[in-house]
Design a protein around this motif. Structure first.
Motif, short mmCIF file in Angstrom:
data_model
loop_
_atom_site.label_atom_id
_atom_site.label_comp_id
_atom_site.label_asym_id
_atom_site.label_seq_id
_atom_site.Cartn_x
_atom_site.Cartn_y
_atom_site.Cartn_z
N TYR A 160 -0.04 10.43 6.90
CA TYR A 160 -1.11 9.46 7.22
C TYR A 160 -1.44 8.60 6.01
O TYR A 160 -2.43 7.88 5.99
CB TYR A 160 -2.38 10.16 7.76
CG TYR A 160 -2.87 11.31 6.89
CD1 TYR A 160 -3.72 11.07 5.82
CD2 TYR A 160 -2.48 12.62 7.16
CE1 TYR A 160 -4.16 12.11 5.02
CE2 TYR A 160 -2.92 13.66 6.36
CZ TYR A 160 -3.76 13.39 5.30
OH TYR A 160 -4.20 14.43 4.50
N ALA A 180 1.19 20.67 -0.01
CA ALA A 180 2.55 20.80 -0.57
C ALA A 180 2.63 21.80 -1.71
O ALA A 180 3.73 22.18 -2.11
CB ALA A 180 3.04 19.43 -1.05
N ASN A 228 -0.30 5.53 3.08
CA ASN A 228 0.16 4.15 3.29
C ASN A 228 1.64 4.08 3.62
O ASN A 228 2.04 3.44 4.60
CB ASN A 228 -0.14 3.32 2.04
CG ASN A 228 -1.61 3.01 1.90
OD1 ASN A 228 -2.18 2.31 2.72
ND2 ASN A 228 -2.24 3.56 0.88
N THR A 229 2.48 4.76 2.82
CA THR A 229 3.93 4.72 3.07
C THR A 229 4.28 5.58 4.28
O THR A 229 5.03 5.15 5.17
CB THR A 229 4.70 5.26 1.84
OG1 THR A 229 4.27 4.54 0.69
CG2 THR A 229 6.19 5.11 2.01
N ARG A 253 -3.35 17.21 3.52
CA ARG A 253 -4.39 18.24 3.39
C ARG A 253 -5.59 17.99 4.30
O ARG A 253 -6.45 18.83 4.42
CB ARG A 253 -4.82 18.33 1.93
CG ARG A 253 -3.72 18.93 1.05
CD ARG A 253 -4.03 18.75 -0.41
NE ARG A 253 -4.10 17.33 -0.77
CZ ARG A 253 -4.35 16.88 -1.98
NH1 ARG A 253 -4.57 17.72 -2.97
NH2 ARG A 253 -4.40 15.58 -2.22
N GLU A 289 -0.29 10.13 -10.19
CA GLU A 289 1.19 10.13 -10.26
C GLU A 289 1.69 8.82 -10.89
O GLU A 289 2.59 8.82 -11.73
CB GLU A 289 1.76 10.29 -8.84
CG GLU A 289 3.19 10.78 -8.83
CD GLU A 289 3.68 11.10 -7.42
OE1 GLU A 289 3.57 12.26 -7.01
OE2 GLU A 289 4.16 10.17 -6.73
N TYR A 306 4.09 -2.32 1.35
CA TYR A 306 4.25 -0.98 1.94
C TYR A 306 5.22 -1.00 3.12
O TYR A 306 5.99 -0.06 3.31
CB TYR A 306 2.89 -0.40 2.36
CG TYR A 306 2.23 0.31 1.20
CD1 TYR A 306 2.72 1.52 0.74
CD2 TYR A 306 1.14 -0.24 0.56
CE1 TYR A 306 2.15 2.18 -0.34
CE2 TYR A 306 0.54 0.41 -0.52
CZ TYR A 306 1.06 1.62 -0.96
OH TYR A 306 0.50 2.27 -2.02
N GLY A 357 14.16 7.50 -2.21
CA GLY A 357 14.32 6.57 -1.09
C GLY A 357 13.25 5.48 -1.13
O GLY A 357 12.32 5.53 -1.93
N THR A 387 -2.11 9.90 -5.85
CA THR A 387 -1.14 8.81 -6.01
C THR A 387 -1.39 8.06 -7.31
O THR A 387 -0.46 7.71 -8.04
CB THR A 387 -1.23 7.84 -4.80
OG1 THR A 387 -1.10 8.61 -3.61
CG2 THR A 387 -0.17 6.77 -4.84
N ALA A 416 -4.82 7.47 -2.31
CA ALA A 416 -5.25 8.83 -2.68
C ALA A 416 -5.29 8.98 -4.21
O ALA A 416 -4.48 8.37 -4.91
CB ALA A 416 -4.29 9.86 -2.09
#
Ligand SMILES: NC(=O)c1ccc[n+]([C@@H]2O[C@H](COP(=O)([O-])OP(=O)(O)OC[C@H]3O[C@@H](n4cnc5c(N)ncnc54)[C@H](OP(=O)(O)O)[C@@H]3O)[C@@H](O)[C@H]2O)c1
Length: 373
Positions: free
Chosen positions: A12, A64, A14-15, A36, A181, A324, A135, A178, A175
């Protein structure tokens, strides 16, 4: 015939949500949207079921970082897609896939994740699983475009790919994981590219190793910085005549590029772990506060070589208004090749090296990417 199920971590986000849409539109597969937040997963799945026939989407609460829950969740699925900001859990995801006998695909850009997966490459191959990493758009497309270009020459000499990504960040819900990261990846940005047949680390002092590329209206000429992508690594061995190549990325906006990114790198250097969250929030603030229209995403290939004994040149410009969507479409196009079995084989591969690039370009155009040659 039983249709495959694909579990999308970050389904759910964006990507992930756009990727689920394209997979439902282009295949008979079912998708499980996992993350989550169960309420968000269920509501995104309900929206997809409203848009596509067959009631093929469902939501699932899944973290995860939880190995047992991951194995239980993916059992029975053909493919786990990591479209989540969970590169730090690549080891957990890989182990879960190996234990449950499920294939793997991710859209994450992460050097540490690639290292983690590489450490398991023999086990992946021996177990008969197909793992496709890096990817999407970038990573994902540059090596595929260069491989396509190589088919258009008798000898390929130069192949550079550049991108412009101008996004209305203020309109997005991203999020926190993100953002953290992203900060981690910018803190150890690798700027290698191929020059005169050798990998070279870009200089960013007086002699700046940047590349000027013209992306046409409304972005015109942009100064792009080299950005190492794992998918570039096998290219010189695949095409020994290729001497100059790389991926080059345009900037976000002047405040982020010149002020906030150097500050982010400093923060993460001083506090490698604790600094990630404030550095990521600073980056997101700068992206939301200073990004201005025109918005849009472009990817351009400029290649040179020999054809019928004469010098030849190839330029391709791919575009979409939404960055996106431009991430989800190539990922979906690659997964279509995986689903019909045409590229599925045991081992660990990047999307850029394993896809059939000609078909990828055709499928991407059908899904909405504009290609100008
Ligand atoms: N290859 C490319 O061209 C490309 C382009 C753009 C983005 N990306 C990559 O795609 C990934 C997603 O980016 P995005 O911008 O789409 O992010 P996003 O919109 O912020 O979505 C992230 C998703 O990951 C989920 N997530 C985070 N931590 C999780 C966990 N521990 N367990 C399960 N789910 C978790 C989030 O849900 P909860 O937080 O609710 O769990 C959310 O659904 C990132 O790794 C990014 O680098 C790649």
């Amino acid at each position: 015939m039983k249709q495959p199920t694909i579990l999308i971590l970050g389904g759910y986000g964006n990507t992930g949500n756009l990727l689920a849409r394209f997979l439902l539109q282009e295949s008979r597969a079912s998708v499980i949207l996992a993350g989550r937040n169960k309420a968000k997963a269920d509501s995104a799945a309900a929206e997809l079921n409203h848009s596509f026939e067959g009631n093929r989407a469902s939501g699932l609460a899944l973290d995860a970082s939880d190995p047992q829950a991951l194995v239980a969740a993916i059992e029975g699925s053909a493919l786990l897609v990591a479209a989540s900001s969970t590169a730090q859990y690549a080891e957990t995801c890989a182990r879960a896939c190996l234990s449950a006998g499920v294939d793997y695909f991710d859209v994450q850009f992460s050097a540490k994740k690639v290292k983690t997966l590489r450490a398991r490459s023999v086990e992946i191959k021996n177990s008969g699983r197909c793992f496709i990493t890096e990817g999407g758009f970038h990573p994902g497309l540059p090596a595929a475009l260069i491989r396509y270009a190589a088919t258009q020459f008798d000898e390929i000499h130069t192949a550079n790919v550049g991108s412009v990504i101008q996004i209305d960040w203020a309109a997005l819900d991203i999020a926190e994981s993100t953002v953290i990261e992203m900060a981690g990846e910018f803190s150890d940005f690798d700027m290698h590219f191929l020059q005169h047949g050798r990998w070279k680390k870009a200089r960013m002092d007086i002699v700046m190793d940047t590349l000027k590329m013209d992306f046409g209206a409304p972005f015109f000429e942009q100064n792009c910085m080299p950005m190492w992508l794992e998918e570039l690594r096998p290219l010189p061995a695949m095409f020994p005549t290729l001497k100059d190549a790389g991926f080059f990325v345009g900037g976000f906006n002047p405040v982020v590029d010149n002020l906030l990114l150097p500050l982010l790198m400093l923060i993460v250097k001083i506090a490698p772990q604790k600094g990630l969250k404030p550095a990521g929030n600073l980056l997101l603030w700068g992206l939301k506060r200073f990004s201005r229209p025109p918005y849009g995403t472009r990817l351009k290939l400029e290649a040179e070589g020999l054809k019928n004994g004469e010098s030849a040149r190839l330029e391709l410009l791919l575009s979409h208004e939404d960055g996106y969507v431009f991430t989800a479409i190539p990922a979906a196009a690659a997964i279509l090749q995986y689903l019909d079995g045409s590229i599925r084989k045991p081992g660990l591969f990047t999307q850029g090296e394993i896809v059939d690039p000609k078909r990828l370009l055709e499928d991407m155009q059908r899904m909405g990417i504009v290609l100008q040659a």
